[in-house]
Enzyme design. Sequence first.
Site, mmCIF file in Angstrom:
data_model
loop_
_atom_site.group_PDB
_atom_site.id
_atom_site.type_symbol
_atom_site.label_atom_id
_atom_site.label_comp_id
_atom_site.label_asym_id
_atom_site.label_seq_id
_atom_site.Cartn_x
_atom_site.Cartn_y
_atom_site.Cartn_z
ATOM 1 N N CYS A 114 -10.100 9.072 -4.173
ATOM 2 C CA CYS A 114 -9.598 8.951 -2.795
ATOM 3 C C CYS A 114 -9.609 10.282 -2.053
ATOM 4 O O CYS A 114 -9.573 10.322 -0.830
ATOM 5 C CB CYS A 114 -8.189 8.387 -2.805
ATOM 6 S SG CYS A 114 -8.138 6.776 -3.592
ATOM 7 N N HIS A 255 -4.235 9.322 3.659
ATOM 8 C CA HIS A 255 -4.967 8.350 2.849
ATOM 9 C C HIS A 255 -4.149 7.056 2.812
ATOM 10 O O HIS A 255 -2.936 7.085 2.622
ATOM 11 C CB HIS A 255 -5.173 8.902 1.441
ATOM 12 C CG HIS A 255 -5.721 7.888 0.490
ATOM 13 N ND1 HIS A 255 -6.826 7.120 0.793
ATOM 14 C CD2 HIS A 255 -5.303 7.489 -0.735
ATOM 15 C CE1 HIS A 255 -7.075 6.310 -0.220
ATOM 16 N NE2 HIS A 255 -6.158 6.501 -1.155
ATOM 17 N N ASN A 285 -6.778 -0.124 0.468
ATOM 18 C CA ASN A 285 -7.175 1.205 0.027
ATOM 19 C C ASN A 285 -8.697 1.237 -0.145
ATOM 20 O O ASN A 285 -9.234 0.599 -1.047
ATOM 21 C CB ASN A 285 -6.472 1.532 -1.301
ATOM 22 C CG ASN A 285 -6.834 2.909 -1.839
ATOM 23 O OD1 ASN A 285 -7.736 3.572 -1.335
ATOM 24 N ND2 ASN A 285 -6.123 3.329 -2.877
#
Length: 333
Positions: A114, A255, A285
């Site tokens: 990520c 994020h 996500n």
Amino acid sequence: MSLYAAFRSIGAYVPEKILTNADLETMVDTSDEWIIKRTGIKERRIAEEEVTSDMGAKAAQLAIDRAGLTNDQIDLVVCATVTPDYFNMPSTATVISDKLNIRNVQAFDISAACSGFVYGLSVARAFIESGMKKNVLIIGAEKFSSIVDWTDRGTCILFGDGAGAAVISATEDKSEAIIDVHASADGAYTDMLITPAPGSVHPMNQANLDAGLQYVQMKGNETFKLAVKTLTKDVKEILEKNNINAADIPHFIPHQANYRIIKAVGDALGMREDQVVLTIHKYGNTSAASIPMAINDLYEAGGLKYGELMLFDTFGGGLTWASAVLPFAGKDV
Ligand code: ACO
């Protein structure tokens, strides 16, 4: 004469198919209520025929166009992904370069889960400030649905597919410069978030496939706690180091892994709701694509203007984490 790196443009691509929490209720033992309460996610996008490089190339073309450049002016292509077209060559960056007809320039992938897009930002900045490159294309692209075990309710509800991209260009105007990027890792936590196969530890063979080692595995609750603690510290440090007050950042673009992580870090910084960019409810996500997709949403809604400060923070497999503070140096939408 000093050279600085400017965040010149943003683009993103979102696949059409929507997978809702109600759809997931028919696949695993979960509920819309549990998913929303624990994560903030309502739906996510799933790429069907498209692969990672298709999405990355579409996002990248938009970013190049919005930077007012032609593809042959790009002199470095960096793609952040943990769901590459191929494990592990050619890189997805080279496949994207081919799709965009960008020839004879350096192209490589970054594997930082990520945190990949912000890692890419640090790479772009270093290449530009050293005078080695002028226009760097950074892409975060993921087909996360391709490594999710759709029978594991602990992970399959979290992830989605998509891509985002930015052009980082050289400038002599210091007011346009990326102010700071932190990028860190701690390999003591490799087992928190891992896709064990294929690799040299667990090669592609029938036994490993039967054991499901090709799917993402996550120690969710431990990762959650580490994410909140690490990000709060990291973001406070980058702001303090650069004498910036959280209240003066119009756009906190974290994020998008879990609404509760975003809220905890935002609260620790004293952020108001209107400062925090949220897309988790509609995309879930999307790993390395998450931050550029969120920037693009803000930009296309007319919410991001030339000169406005952005603060990024991100946390992911590795473990890796990163933060950045920078002005948007692109044209208004
Ligand atoms: N539906 C219903 N119940 C569930 C589900 C589900 N989808 N998933 C887990 N549960 C259950 C568990 O089995 C457990 O039940 P038990 O108490 O009977 O054992 C209970 O819910 C609580 O489980 P936890 O894992 O403790 O739940 P938590 O509140 O931690 O939420 C989550 C889980 C959403 C995964 C959270 O831990 C999280 O977001 N973690 C961080 C993710 C992250 O930031 N990752 C890094 C980036 S990703 C990357 O780099 C690719």
